[in-house]
Structure formats: C-alpha cells, structure tokens
Design a protein around this motif. Structure first.
Motif, short mmCIF file in Angstrom:
data_model
loop_
_atom_site.label_atom_id
_atom_site.label_comp_id
_atom_site.label_asym_id
_atom_site.label_seq_id
_atom_site.Cartn_x
_atom_site.Cartn_y
_atom_site.Cartn_z
N GLY A 164 0.79 -1.23 0.00
CA GLY A 164 0.00 0.00 0.00
C GLY A 164 0.82 1.27 0.00
N ASN A 165 2.13 1.15 0.17
CA ASN A 165 2.98 2.34 0.12
C ASN A 165 3.01 2.91 -1.29
OD1 ASN A 165 3.79 2.49 2.82
ND2 ASN A 165 5.43 1.01 2.50
N ARG A 166 3.04 4.21 -1.36
CA ARG A 166 3.11 4.89 -2.65
C ARG A 166 4.54 5.38 -2.86
NH1 ARG A 166 0.03 10.44 -3.50
NH2 ARG A 166 1.66 11.00 -2.04
N VAL A 167 5.07 5.10 -4.05
CA VAL A 167 6.40 5.55 -4.42
C VAL A 167 6.26 6.47 -5.63
CG1 VAL A 167 8.68 4.85 -5.24
CG2 VAL A 167 7.47 3.42 -3.57
N THR A 168 6.79 7.67 -5.51
CA THR A 168 6.72 8.63 -6.61
C THR A 168 8.13 8.90 -7.11
OG1 THR A 168 4.78 9.68 -5.61
CG2 THR A 168 5.96 10.93 -7.31
N ARG A 169 8.32 8.79 -8.40
CA ARG A 169 9.60 9.12 -9.02
C ARG A 169 9.37 10.28 -9.98
NH1 ARG A 169 9.45 3.62 -8.41
NH2 ARG A 169 11.24 2.72 -7.34
N THR A 170 10.16 11.31 -9.82
CA THR A 170 10.00 12.51 -10.64
C THR A 170 11.30 12.79 -11.36
OG1 THR A 170 8.40 13.40 -9.08
CG2 THR A 170 9.43 14.97 -10.57
N ARG A 171 11.18 13.15 -12.63
CA ARG A 171 12.36 13.53 -13.42
C ARG A 171 12.07 14.87 -14.08
NH1 ARG A 171 13.79 8.20 -16.92
NH2 ARG A 171 11.95 8.91 -18.03
N LYS A 172 13.03 15.78 -13.95
CA LYS A 172 12.90 17.10 -14.57
C LYS A 172 14.23 17.47 -15.20
CE LYS A 172 9.49 18.84 -11.33
NZ LYS A 172 9.08 19.94 -10.47
N ALA A 173 14.14 18.18 -16.30
CA ALA A 173 15.34 18.69 -16.96
C ALA A 173 15.03 20.08 -17.52
CB ALA A 173 15.79 17.76 -18.09
N PHE A 174 15.91 21.01 -17.26
CA PHE A 174 15.78 22.38 -17.75
C PHE A 174 17.02 22.73 -18.55
CE2 PHE A 174 13.56 22.09 -13.74
CZ PHE A 174 12.35 22.72 -13.99
#
Length: 92
Positions: A44-54
C-alpha cells in the motif's frame, strides 16, 4: 571519496541533446522534461519518481538551476535524491 562526478543518466543525456524550440527570445530557460511516475506497492505504500530537466538559456535562467523535493514530515520520506548539471560542452 572521488572528485569525479557520477555520469548523467541516459534520459537526461537524451533530453539535453534534444532540439529546443523557444516561444520567445526573452526566455531565460526551457523545460526539456517534467514527468512523474507513481507506483503503489503491494503493502500500500506509494512511491513517486519525478524527473525534470531544464535548459538554461541566459544568466537570469540560472535561478532554475536548483533542485528540491516536497514531502509531508511524519507521513512520507525522501529515500533518494540526485541532481546533475550538464555544462555546455557536455561535461557533468
């Protein structure tokens, strides 16, 4: 500890090489990539992976060359956080 930087991941290298289309000549920076993946684990744990590039285009655009992550203290945690900067010549 080594003074050599860790190589950038493939997704970042690809984003850095992508052609840039700028809507205005006054743009200080452009977003090359902004995506998040949310995974719900079996427990039930939520894992969020975010990728950003500028891509920084001007001196004023340097204010976008920072990294941070928001989380709720007491109910979530940051397990990993990495950031890279690729210079104009491709050096990490």
């Amino acid at each position: 500890m080594s003074s050599r930087a860790e190589p950038s991941p493939d997704w970042l290298a690809a984003a850095a090489k992508a052609p840039v289309s700028v809507a205005t000549k006054e743009a200080a920076a452009v977003v090359l990539l902004d995506e998040s993946f949310v995974e719900i684990e079996r427990d039930g744990n939520r894992v969020t992976r975010t990728r950003k590039a500028f891509k920084i285009l001007t001196e004023d655009g340097k204010k976008h060359a920072s990294a941070s992550v928001a989380y709720l203290s007491g109910s979530s945690e940051v397990k990993s956080f990495k950031a890279w900067m690729i210079k104009t010549g491709g050096e990490v």
